[in-house]
Write an enzyme that holds these catalytic residues in place. Sequence first.
Site, short mmCIF file in Angstrom:
data_model
loop_
_atom_site.label_atom_id
_atom_site.label_comp_id
_atom_site.label_asym_id
_atom_site.label_seq_id
_atom_site.Cartn_x
_atom_site.Cartn_y
_atom_site.Cartn_z
N ASP A 24 48.47 40.05 39.15
CA ASP A 24 47.04 40.34 39.21
C ASP A 24 46.30 39.67 38.05
OD1 ASP A 24 44.73 41.46 40.20
OD2 ASP A 24 45.08 43.44 39.34
N GLY A 25 45.06 39.29 38.33
CA GLY A 25 44.19 38.78 37.27
C GLY A 25 43.78 37.31 37.42
N ARG A 28 39.84 37.05 37.62
CA ARG A 28 39.17 37.28 36.32
C ARG A 28 39.42 36.13 35.37
NH1 ARG A 28 41.77 42.71 35.25
NH2 ARG A 28 42.82 42.18 37.20
N HIS A 41 43.79 31.12 41.03
CA HIS A 41 45.01 31.20 41.85
C HIS A 41 45.88 29.96 41.61
CE1 HIS A 41 43.51 34.74 43.72
NE2 HIS A 41 42.55 34.14 44.40
N ASN A 72 44.47 41.57 51.62
CA ASN A 72 43.81 40.36 51.09
C ASN A 72 43.11 39.53 52.18
OD1 ASN A 72 46.28 39.65 48.48
ND2 ASN A 72 44.38 40.80 48.36
N ARG A 192 53.38 44.81 36.75
CA ARG A 192 52.04 44.48 37.21
C ARG A 192 51.27 43.89 36.05
NH1 ARG A 192 47.98 47.10 41.37
NH2 ARG A 192 46.25 45.67 41.03
C1 FPP Z 1 45.59 38.81 42.53
O1 FPP Z 1 44.63 38.33 41.63
C2 FPP Z 1 46.37 37.71 43.06
C3 FPP Z 1 46.43 37.39 44.37
C4 FPP Z 1 45.71 38.12 45.40
C5 FPP Z 1 47.21 36.25 44.86
C6 FPP Z 1 48.38 35.84 44.06
C7 FPP Z 1 48.59 34.39 44.24
C8 FPP Z 1 49.10 33.54 43.32
C9 FPP Z 1 49.62 33.99 42.04
C10 FPP Z 1 49.15 32.07 43.51
C11 FPP Z 1 49.80 31.59 44.75
C12 FPP Z 1 51.11 32.20 45.02
C13 FPP Z 1 52.26 31.49 45.12
C14 FPP Z 1 53.52 32.18 45.47
C15 FPP Z 1 52.31 30.05 44.89
P1 FPP Z 1 43.11 38.68 41.88
O2 FPP Z 1 42.50 37.55 42.61
O3 FPP Z 1 42.98 39.99 42.58
O4 FPP Z 1 42.58 38.77 40.43
P2 FPP Z 1 41.39 39.69 39.90
O5 FPP Z 1 41.89 41.10 39.91
O6 FPP Z 1 41.18 39.17 38.52
O7 FPP Z 1 40.20 39.47 40.78
#
Ligand code: FPP
Length: 266
Positions: A24-25, A28, A41, A72, A192
């Site tokens: 997560d993160g 942000r 990402h 998602n 997490r």
């Molecule tokens: C959550 O962060 C993350 C995700 C929904 C996607 C995770 C994807 C990756 C780490 C990259 C691609 C994956 C692979 C396996 C190559 P968020 O967007 O919810 O962050 P936030 O809480 O800061 O908004």
Amino acid sequence: MVAGNVVPLVDLTRLPAHVAIIMDGNGRWAQDRGMPRPIGHREGSESVRRTVRACRRLGVRALTLYAFSEQNWHRPPFEVEALMELLREFLLSEREELIANQIRLRMVGRRDRLPARVREVLDRIEGETADFHEMTLTLALSYGGREEIADAARALAMQAAKGELDPHRIDESLIDAVLPSMEVGAVDLLIRTGGEQRISNFLLWGAAYAELYFSDRLWPDWTEVDLYGAIESFQTRDRRFGRVSSDAQVATMDDLAPDAAPRAHA
Ligand code: FPP
């Protein structure tokens, strides 16, 4: 949390066999830099690379990453599209390294909801790596823990309705056997990142006795050293699985009697 420049000490003889991560993160991280969320990402996929390599080097047997939840799909279409493309690029670019390091790739989640171009690459690499046993990398894609349990319940109910399964046979070990995420065993350490402290519908069954580790680090900033810190913390935990600690002094009913003499410590 890892302090300063101190590299945590990991005991290689007591590694968690199955590490699972809620990454997560990313959003942000990008927003803090005035960038669009998909850039976060993309940077997050570098942390995925680092983490897979570090787990393989340490000797962790299974790593499960929450890469895209069933929920998602409700994100803005451009972000979903960017994540799917990133995933495809990641799989194509990591293919050789997975094979060279004998890492088996698999996915859990609703495969049929993924775009065909992602499914094709996944199918191919899953097939090419199916016989590898050094480590299993599971990507949870279009995944939800409740959905997985509901799918399993439906499958068992259908078998029972057809007379192929005696409902009395349904117990925890049968459910273990039908949940795809349990193929690599229960989760030992659930990490997490990003500061939130919740499970968010990830591996609900398999994480029942997982040790939890929450980090404020945003996923794109997560490094090998952070992983070592999480494992070091895991190694300090007393895992009791509902029992008493192995070094606990066990009382008998006699000890609890009002006139019982104090017992000397062993
Ligand atoms: C959550 O962060 C993350 C995700 C929904 C996607 C995770 C994807 C990756 C780490 C990259 C691609 C994956 C692979 C396996 C190559 P968020 O967007 O919810 O962050 P936030 O809480 O800061 O908004």
